[in-house]
Design an enzyme around this catalytic site. Structure first.
Site, PDB file in Angstrom:
ATOM      1  N   ASP A 177      15.803  15.681  -5.030  1.00  0.00           N
ATOM      2  CA  ASP A 177      15.572  14.857  -3.838  1.00  0.00           C
ATOM      3  C   ASP A 177      16.858  14.189  -3.365  1.00  0.00           C
ATOM      4  OD1 ASP A 177      15.725  13.184  -6.050  1.00  0.00           O
ATOM      5  OD2 ASP A 177      13.630  12.590  -5.979  1.00  0.00           O
ATOM      6  N   ASN A 185       5.205   4.304 -10.958  1.00  0.00           N
ATOM      7  CA  ASN A 185       3.935   4.560 -10.251  1.00  0.00           C
ATOM      8  C   ASN A 185       3.416   5.984 -10.475  1.00  0.00           C
ATOM      9  OD1 ASN A 185       5.465   6.235  -8.625  1.00  0.00           O
ATOM     10  ND2 ASN A 185       5.341   4.965  -6.784  1.00  0.00           N
ATOM     11  N   HIS A 230       5.132   8.829  -9.905  1.00  0.00           N
ATOM     12  CA  HIS A 230       5.698   9.892  -9.055  1.00  0.00           C
ATOM     13  C   HIS A 230       6.597  10.826  -9.857  1.00  0.00           C
ATOM     14  CE1 HIS A 230       9.442   7.347  -7.611  1.00  0.00           C
ATOM     15  NE2 HIS A 230       9.687   7.911  -8.760  1.00  0.00           N
ATOM     16  N   GLU A 261       5.067  10.792  -4.065  1.00  0.00           N
ATOM     17  CA  GLU A 261       4.426   9.515  -4.336  1.00  0.00           C
ATOM     18  C   GLU A 261       2.910   9.692  -4.462  1.00  0.00           C
ATOM     19  OE1 GLU A 261       6.425   7.258  -5.057  1.00  0.00           O
ATOM     20  OE2 GLU A 261       7.695   6.519  -3.435  1.00  0.00           O
TER      21      GLU A 261
END
Ligand code: PGA
Length: 241
Positions: A67, A136, A138, A143
């Site tokens: 990314d 979280n 991801h 996400e």
């Protein structure tokens, strides 16, 4: 998913490096999928050390990164291109032409995402993909959501990710709100995936990941569908198991 719990962060980094060493000794032209963030820093130190000790040769290695932030040029110290050059590529004998990241500085990020997926499709395969996990859940910047994209796409970062990553920037306002990320489909095409998890802050998400379900609200859980995943977890991250 195969799980190895090791003592600490250094042990996570060393085990991951030795897995890469075995792969590179078994195949001449390797495609490595690489990750950014705090977790793989120790791995990259180990790889640089192995290169200096002449145990590894990257001259025929290709890399793809997961990314990149939208809006940051490769010269920006918080861009992932800068991170990779600074921590790994500038210290090993890899040809920078063989190192791929999405173009976060593109005027047209949607097109840059399509172009990156096209670059990925030209590679024979990704032999080994390194991943971290966000607090979280991801993977890359996929996400938690009701729907997850399979291929490379532009994503709006969640507040939890922006908060987690603010530590790298002068202020939280400087953290980009969008990024280009490989999709879960592009990640799952890798022959093998190694997930590195370290530290107490990751203990709750590791515990959730061990429950017997998959959900797009916990993107890392989709890795359970991949036949060759190794999770390397240190004792702190495993402390709630
Ligand atoms: P970290 O990030 O390595 O900085 O904890 C992991 C991730 O967000 O994937």
């Amino acid at each position: 998913m195969e799980i190895k719990i090791v003592k600490d962060y250094q042990a996570v980094s060393e085990l991951a490096a030795s897995e890469i060493e075995s792969l590179m000794n078994s195949k001449e032209e390797v495609v490595l999928g690489l990750a950014t963030g705090s977790t793989p820093v120790g791995l990259y130190k180990e790889l640089v050390k192995m290169y200096q000790q002449e145990k590894l040769d990257f001259s025929k290695t290709t890399t793809v990164n997961l990314d990149e932030y939208v809006g940051l040029k490769g010269s920006h110290p918080q861009s992932y291109r800068y991170f990779m050059n600074d921590l790994l590529f500038n210290h090993i004998n890899i040809d920078l032409k063989n190192t791929h990241l999405p173009d976060g500085a593109s005027e047209n990020p949607q097109q840059a995402a399509v172009d990156y997926e096209e670059e990925l499709s030209k590679l024979e395969t990704i032999d080994l993909q390194i991943l971290g996990i966000g607090t979280n859940g991801h993977i890359a910047f996929n996400e938690p959501d009701d729907r997850l994209s399979l291929s490379t796409h532009v994503v709006n970062l969640l507040p939890s990710t922006i908060e987690d990553n603010a530590r790298f920037f002068e202020s939280i306002d400087e953290v980009p709100k969008t990024a280009i990320t490989m999709g879960v489909g592009s990640i799952m095409k890798a022959q093998r995936i190694i997930v590195l998890v370290s530290g107490k802050s990751k203990a709750p998400i590791v515990a959730q990941l061990m429950d017997d379900y998959v959900s797009t609200q916990l993107p890392a859980s989709l890795l359970k569908f991949h036949p060759r995943v190794l999770l390397i977890i240190d004792e702190d991250a495993a402390s709630l198991l």
